[in-house]
Motif scaffolding. Structure first.
Motif, PDB file in Angstrom:
ATOM      1  N   SER A   1      21.760  34.659 -32.671  1.00 30.47           N
ATOM      2  CA  SER A   1      21.569  34.050 -33.619  1.00 30.47           C
ATOM      3  C   SER A   1      20.341  34.382 -34.558  1.00 30.47           C
ATOM      4  CB  SER A   1      21.807  32.429 -33.415  1.00 30.47           C
ATOM      5  OG  SER A   1      20.697  31.904 -32.799  1.00 30.47           O
ATOM      6  N   LEU A   2      19.402  34.295 -33.409  1.00 33.87           N
ATOM      7  CA  LEU A   2      17.954  34.684 -34.095  1.00 33.87           C
ATOM      8  C   LEU A   2      17.907  35.942 -34.592  1.00 33.87           C
ATOM      9  CD1 LEU A   2      15.334  32.974 -31.619  1.00 33.87           C
ATOM     10  CD2 LEU A   2      15.635  32.307 -33.964  1.00 33.87           C
ATOM     11  N   THR A   3      18.447  37.036 -33.895  1.00 39.27           N
ATOM     12  CA  THR A   3      18.624  38.436 -34.305  1.00 39.27           C
ATOM     13  C   THR A   3      19.317  38.503 -35.518  1.00 39.27           C
ATOM     14  OG1 THR A   3      18.603  39.260 -31.982  1.00 39.27           O
ATOM     15  CG2 THR A   3      19.187  40.609 -33.463  1.00 39.27           C
ATOM     16  N   ARG A   4      20.336  37.612 -35.719  1.00 37.83           N
ATOM     17  CA  ARG A   4      21.170  37.604 -37.026  1.00 37.83           C
ATOM     18  C   ARG A   4      20.353  36.931 -38.143  1.00 37.83           C
ATOM     19  NH1 ARG A   4      25.089  34.191 -36.084  1.00 37.83           N
ATOM     20  NH2 ARG A   4      25.725  35.336 -34.417  1.00 37.83           N
ATOM     21  N   GLN A   5      19.644  36.331 -37.914  1.00 38.86           N
ATOM     22  CA  GLN A   5      18.727  35.452 -38.894  1.00 38.86           C
ATOM     23  C   GLN A   5      17.451  36.607 -39.280  1.00 38.86           C
ATOM     24  OE1 GLN A   5      17.263  31.649 -37.214  1.00 38.86           O
ATOM     25  NE2 GLN A   5      19.152  30.707 -37.685  1.00 38.86           N
ATOM     26  N   ASN A   6      17.144  37.234 -38.277  1.00 34.30           N
ATOM     27  CA  ASN A   6      15.950  38.041 -38.559  1.00 34.30           C
ATOM     28  C   ASN A   6      16.424  39.057 -39.181  1.00 34.30           C
ATOM     29  OD1 ASN A   6      14.095  36.767 -37.094  1.00 34.30           O
ATOM     30  ND2 ASN A   6      14.303  37.957 -35.300  1.00 34.30           N
ATOM     31  N   LYS A   7      17.654  39.688 -39.234  1.00 32.85           N
ATOM     32  CA  LYS A   7      18.264  40.819 -39.916  1.00 32.85           C
ATOM     33  C   LYS A   7      18.693  40.284 -41.407  1.00 32.85           C
ATOM     34  CE  LYS A   7      20.279  43.623 -36.096  1.00 32.85           C
ATOM     35  NZ  LYS A   7      21.360  43.986 -35.706  1.00 32.85           N
ATOM     36  N   ASP A   8      19.255  39.222 -41.414  1.00 31.13           N
ATOM     37  CA  ASP A   8      19.600  38.566 -42.671  1.00 31.13           C
ATOM     38  C   ASP A   8      18.038  38.379 -43.765  1.00 31.13           C
ATOM     39  OD1 ASP A   8      22.050  38.264 -42.409  1.00 31.13           O
ATOM     40  OD2 ASP A   8      21.946  36.270 -41.751  1.00 31.13           O
ATOM     41  N   ALA A   9      16.975  37.967 -42.886  1.00 38.54           N
ATOM     42  CA  ALA A   9      15.644  37.657 -43.650  1.00 38.54           C
ATOM     43  C   ALA A   9      15.043  39.071 -44.046  1.00 38.54           C
ATOM     44  CB  ALA A   9      14.630  36.735 -42.893  1.00 38.54           C
ATOM     45  N   GLU A  10      15.316  40.147 -43.198  1.00 38.54           N
ATOM     46  CA  GLU A  10      14.898  41.304 -43.384  1.00 38.54           C
ATOM     47  C   GLU A  10      15.772  42.120 -44.647  1.00 38.54           C
ATOM     48  OE1 GLU A  10      14.242  45.913 -41.458  1.00 38.54           O
ATOM     49  OE2 GLU A  10      14.993  44.106 -40.216  1.00 38.54           O
ATOM     50  N   SER A  11      16.922  41.840 -44.836  1.00 39.01           N
ATOM     51  CA  SER A  11      17.545  42.400 -45.930  1.00 39.01           C
ATOM     52  C   SER A  11      17.332  41.795 -47.037  1.00 39.01           C
ATOM     53  CB  SER A  11      19.292  42.215 -45.534  1.00 39.01           C
ATOM     54  OG  SER A  11      19.619  41.085 -45.276  1.00 39.01           O
ATOM     55  N   THR A  12      17.055  40.341 -46.893  1.00 39.47           N
ATOM     56  CA  THR A  12      16.607  39.677 -48.312  1.00 39.47           C
ATOM     57  C   THR A  12      15.155  40.100 -48.708  1.00 39.47           C
ATOM     58  OG1 THR A  12      18.154  37.622 -47.379  1.00 39.47           O
ATOM     59  CG2 THR A  12      16.150  37.296 -49.055  1.00 39.47           C
ATOM     60  N   TRP A  13      14.431  40.466 -47.792  1.00 39.47           N
ATOM     61  CA  TRP A  13      13.029  40.979 -48.190  1.00 39.47           C
ATOM     62  C   TRP A  13      13.047  42.231 -48.823  1.00 39.47           C
ATOM     63  CZ3 TRP A  13      10.362  45.120 -46.405  1.00 39.47           C
ATOM     64  CH2 TRP A  13       9.168  45.108 -46.860  1.00 39.47           C
ATOM     65  N   LYS A  14      13.959  43.026 -48.263  1.00 42.62           N
ATOM     66  CA  LYS A  14      14.246  44.425 -48.678  1.00 42.62           C
ATOM     67  C   LYS A  14      14.854  44.195 -50.247  1.00 42.62           C
ATOM     68  CE  LYS A  14      14.659  47.277 -44.581  1.00 42.62           C
ATOM     69  NZ  LYS A  14      15.469  47.949 -43.853  1.00 42.62           N
ATOM     70  N   SER A  15      15.761  43.397 -50.478  1.00 43.48           N
ATOM     71  CA  SER A  15      16.413  43.286 -51.671  1.00 43.48           C
ATOM     72  C   SER A  15      15.270  42.816 -52.919  1.00 43.48           C
ATOM     73  CB  SER A  15      17.674  42.240 -51.728  1.00 43.48           C
ATOM     74  OG  SER A  15      17.918  41.980 -52.872  1.00 43.48           O
ATOM     75  N   GLN A  16      14.462  41.956 -52.538  1.00 44.28           N
ATOM     76  CA  GLN A  16      13.319  41.392 -53.379  1.00 44.28           C
ATOM     77  C   GLN A  16      12.534  42.576 -53.475  1.00 44.28           C
ATOM     78  OE1 GLN A  16      11.669  37.774 -51.297  1.00 44.28           O
ATOM     79  NE2 GLN A  16      13.268  36.821 -51.942  1.00 44.28           N
ATOM     80  N   LYS A  17      12.160  43.272 -52.625  1.00 46.30           N
ATOM     81  CA  LYS A  17      11.067  44.372 -52.737  1.00 46.30           C
ATOM     82  C   LYS A  17      11.822  45.283 -53.654  1.00 46.30           C
ATOM     83  CE  LYS A  17       7.340  42.868 -50.863  1.00 46.30           C
ATOM     84  NZ  LYS A  17       6.277  42.543 -51.520  1.00 46.30           N
ATOM     85  N   ALA A  18      12.986  45.639 -53.385  1.00 45.19           N
ATOM     86  CA  ALA A  18      13.674  46.592 -54.331  1.00 45.19           C
ATOM     87  C   ALA A  18      13.677  46.154 -55.859  1.00 45.19           C
ATOM     88  CB  ALA A  18      15.144  47.020 -53.764  1.00 45.19           C
TER      89      ALA A  18
END
Length: 182
Positions: A49-66
């Motif tokens: 679940s932490l790995t899934r949360q980290n991946k979701d947070a990373e994809s959210t960060w990438k979307s914001q930066k894009a």
């Protein structure tokens, strides 16, 4: 000092020492029971679940930066518009330099579109909308540069600009204003 099986014996040695080089007699870590209240299954579930949360947070960060990268040409557009306004519409070195800079920056940004959005590629991140916004803003900057070229009279817009035997276009200039009461 004499080495025993797993225990160091001697007057100089430590009272409790373990020799880790002899694996034949030492029990493996799996032979030990878990302490009371500890469950390896819950630990593995928490990791996933932490790995899934980290991946979701990373994809959210990438979307914001894009989106931030996609909106960056807007700031450049405002700055370049102000600089072109300050340069005036006369043909001299400064205004031509600013105008060609306004043309060159969007062209080079559009050529490197793939490299700009490369760090934000992800299966969960949609990059089409940020790329379209980036392209639209850069095309707006390009249009601003072309408009400035036209305002300075450097674009060939009349047939006399292409054919030397034709007379140049007549400037129609009129002034209006004032109130005619009589």
């Amino acid at each position: 000092m004499e080495k025993g099986k797993g225990v160091m014996v001697g007057s100089v040695g430590r009272r409790w020492g373990i020799d880790f080089s002899d694996n034949s007699t030492s029990p493996s870590s799996r032979d030990f029971l878990d302490p009371p209240g500890f469950s390896r299954a819950s630990l593995d579930h928490d990791d996933s679940s932490l790995t899934r949360q980290n991946k979701d947070a990373e994809s959210t960060w990438k979307s914001q930066k894009a989106w931030e990268v996609a909106q960056a040409p807007f700031k450049n557009l405002l700055m370049m518009g102000f600089m072109m306004w300050m340069a005036g519409s006369t043909v001299h070195l400064f205004s031509i330099g600013i105008t060609f800079s306004a043309l060159w920056q969007p062209i080079s940004a559009l050529q490197s579109l793939g490299k700009i959005f490369e760090p934000y590629k992800d299966a969960k991140v949609e990059l089409l909308a940020p790329k379209l916004l980036f392209i639209a803003l850069n095309l707006g900057g390009l249009a601003l540069g072309v408009w400035k070229l036209n305002a300075m009279g450097l674009l060939p817009t009349h047939t006399s600009d292409w054919v030397s035997s034709l007379p140049p276009a007549q400037e129609v200039e009129y002034s209006g204003g004032g109130i005619n009461l009589g």
